[in-house]
Scaffold this motif. Structure first.
Motif, PDB file in Angstrom:
ATOM      1  N   VAL A  51       0.841  -1.203   0.000  1.00  0.00           N
ATOM      2  CA  VAL A  51       0.000   0.000   0.000  1.00  0.00           C
ATOM      3  C   VAL A  51       0.878   1.256   0.000  1.00  0.00           C
ATOM      4  O   VAL A  51       0.583   2.229  -0.700  1.00  0.00           O
ATOM      5  N   GLY A  52       1.958   1.233   0.764  1.00  0.00           N
ATOM      6  CA  GLY A  52       2.870   2.382   0.778  1.00  0.00           C
ATOM      7  C   GLY A  52       3.440   2.669  -0.603  1.00  0.00           C
ATOM      8  O   GLY A  52       3.473   3.815  -1.058  1.00  0.00           O
ATOM      9  N   PHE A  53       3.872   1.611  -1.298  1.00  0.00           N
ATOM     10  CA  PHE A  53       4.422   1.794  -2.644  1.00  0.00           C
ATOM     11  C   PHE A  53       3.333   2.203  -3.631  1.00  0.00           C
ATOM     12  O   PHE A  53       3.572   3.015  -4.531  1.00  0.00           O
ATOM     13  N   ALA A  54       2.135   1.637  -3.469  1.00  0.00           N
ATOM     14  CA  ALA A  54       1.014   1.997  -4.343  1.00  0.00           C
ATOM     15  C   ALA A  54       0.659   3.479  -4.173  1.00  0.00           C
ATOM     16  O   ALA A  54       0.379   4.174  -5.164  1.00  0.00           O
ATOM     17  N   LEU A  55       0.676   3.952  -2.947  1.00  0.00           N
ATOM     18  CA  LEU A  55       0.397   5.377  -2.706  1.00  0.00           C
ATOM     19  C   LEU A  55       1.456   6.256  -3.372  1.00  0.00           C
ATOM     20  O   LEU A  55       1.133   7.319  -3.919  1.00  0.00           O
ATOM     21  N   ASN A  56       2.714   5.818  -3.321  1.00  0.00           N
ATOM     22  CA  ASN A  56       3.775   6.574  -3.990  1.00  0.00           C
ATOM     23  C   ASN A  56       3.555   6.615  -5.498  1.00  0.00           C
ATOM     24  O   ASN A  56       3.820   7.634  -6.140  1.00  0.00           O
ATOM     25  N   LEU A  57       3.101   5.516  -6.056  1.00  0.00           N
ATOM     26  CA  LEU A  57       2.831   5.495  -7.498  1.00  0.00           C
ATOM     27  C   LEU A  57       1.672   6.408  -7.865  1.00  0.00           C
ATOM     28  O   LEU A  57       1.702   7.095  -8.882  1.00  0.00           O
ATOM     29  N   ARG A  58       0.666   6.389  -7.042  1.00  0.00           N
ATOM     30  CA  ARG A  58      -0.559   7.139  -7.362  1.00  0.00           C
ATOM     31  C   ARG A  58      -0.450   8.628  -7.042  1.00  0.00           C
ATOM     32  O   ARG A  58      -0.921   9.472  -7.795  1.00  0.00           O
ATOM     33  N   PHE A  59       0.179   8.948  -5.901  1.00  0.00           N
ATOM     34  CA  PHE A  59       0.187  10.340  -5.443  1.00  0.00           C
ATOM     35  C   PHE A  59       1.577  10.967  -5.384  1.00  0.00           C
ATOM     36  O   PHE A  59       1.714  12.098  -4.928  1.00  0.00           O
ATOM     37  N   GLY A  60       2.585  10.251  -5.779  1.00  0.00           N
ATOM     38  CA  GLY A  60       3.954  10.761  -5.707  1.00  0.00           C
ATOM     39  C   GLY A  60       4.606  10.367  -4.388  1.00  0.00           C
ATOM     40  O   GLY A  60       3.925  10.091  -3.401  1.00  0.00           O
ATOM     41  N   PRO A  61       5.935  10.326  -4.379  1.00  0.00           N
ATOM     42  CA  PRO A  61       6.653   9.879  -3.182  1.00  0.00           C
ATOM     43  C   PRO A  61       6.469  10.844  -2.009  1.00  0.00           C
ATOM     44  O   PRO A  61       6.568  12.047  -2.170  1.00  0.00           O
ATOM     45  N   ARG A  62       6.192  10.271  -0.878  1.00  0.00           N
ATOM     46  CA  ARG A  62       6.025  11.030   0.375  1.00  0.00           C
ATOM     47  C   ARG A  62       6.669  10.232   1.516  1.00  0.00           C
ATOM     48  O   ARG A  62       6.614   9.002   1.516  1.00  0.00           O
ATOM     49  N   PRO A  63       7.231  10.924   2.478  1.00  0.00           N
ATOM     50  CA  PRO A  63       7.787  10.204   3.627  1.00  0.00           C
ATOM     51  C   PRO A  63       6.744   9.341   4.338  1.00  0.00           C
ATOM     52  O   PRO A  63       7.043   8.240   4.803  1.00  0.00           O
ATOM     53  N   SER A  64       5.506   9.828   4.402  1.00  0.00           N
ATOM     54  CA  SER A  64       4.467   9.050   5.091  1.00  0.00           C
ATOM     55  C   SER A  64       4.177   7.740   4.364  1.00  0.00           C
ATOM     56  O   SER A  64       3.907   6.718   4.998  1.00  0.00           O
TER      57      SER A  64
END
Length: 191
Positions: A51-64
């Motif tokens: 889910v963390g990697f999927a969020l980075n793909l969808r919304f751009g890299p974030r520390p959270s």
């Protein structure tokens, strides 16, 4: 690191989580090895890291987002370490099949540690977290979109199989059948 490189690395990490879940699911479906409760928790940790990697793909890299991946991997490593500890004692034997000479829970522990180290290395390249890369959000590319769809399908398949195995109650320590599915179909089996 460019935005494209960041997307590619996150897509590859997501693909790695998918590969682990697919391999475990293959052993479950094709070879009839039902996962124990600790195995299910490890699968959930791989899914949560994904889910963390999927969020980075969808919304751009974030520390959270990276934090989600790291915390999920830490939780998974704790569960896998517990399972390794249960089977270290002489005479207890292992649980399930082996791959490359190691039980899946041992491989999971190694994978979780590698995931933590990998995300740590990504975070060292802090340029990936800068605004100009985050502005590129929402454009996962074809490869990233394919990884996201695969991830959704794999997680859904694992969730359905877990529901079929455990139903609404506790999962059996040493599963021998899909309890909820058998109950729904009216098939009695060993309890």
């Amino acid at each position: 690191m460019t935005a494209r490189q960041a997307r590619t690395l996150n897509a590859l990490a997501l693909l790695g989580c998918c590969a682990v879940l697919i391999e475990a699911f293959w052993y479950q479906v094709a070879l009839g090895e039902l996962p124990c409760p600790l195995c299910l928790l490890q699968r959930a940790a791989f899914a949560a890291a994904g889910v963390g990697f999927a969020l980075n793909l969808r919304f751009g890299p974030r520390p959270s987002h990276y934090g989600i991946a790291i915390l999920s991997a830490v939780a998974g490593a704790v569960v896998a370490g517990r399972q390794v500890a249960l089977h270290v004692v002489p005479g207890t034997g292992g649980f399930g099949s082996t791959l490359l000479g190691l039980h899946f829970y041992t491989l999971a522990l190694i994978a979780f540690v590698a995931l933590i180290v990998g995300v740590g290395v990504l975070l060292l390249g802090d340029r990936v977290l800068r605004a100009e890369l985050r502005e590129d959000n929402g454009r996962a590319g074809r490869f990233g979109a394919a990884c996201l769809l695969l991830f959704l399908g794999v997680v859904l398949a694992n969730a359905v199989s877990t529901a079929a195995e455990c139903g609404t109650g506790l999962c059996p320590d040493d599963p021998t059948r899909y309890e909820a599915l058998d109950d729904w179909l009216g098939r009695a089996g060993p309890r």
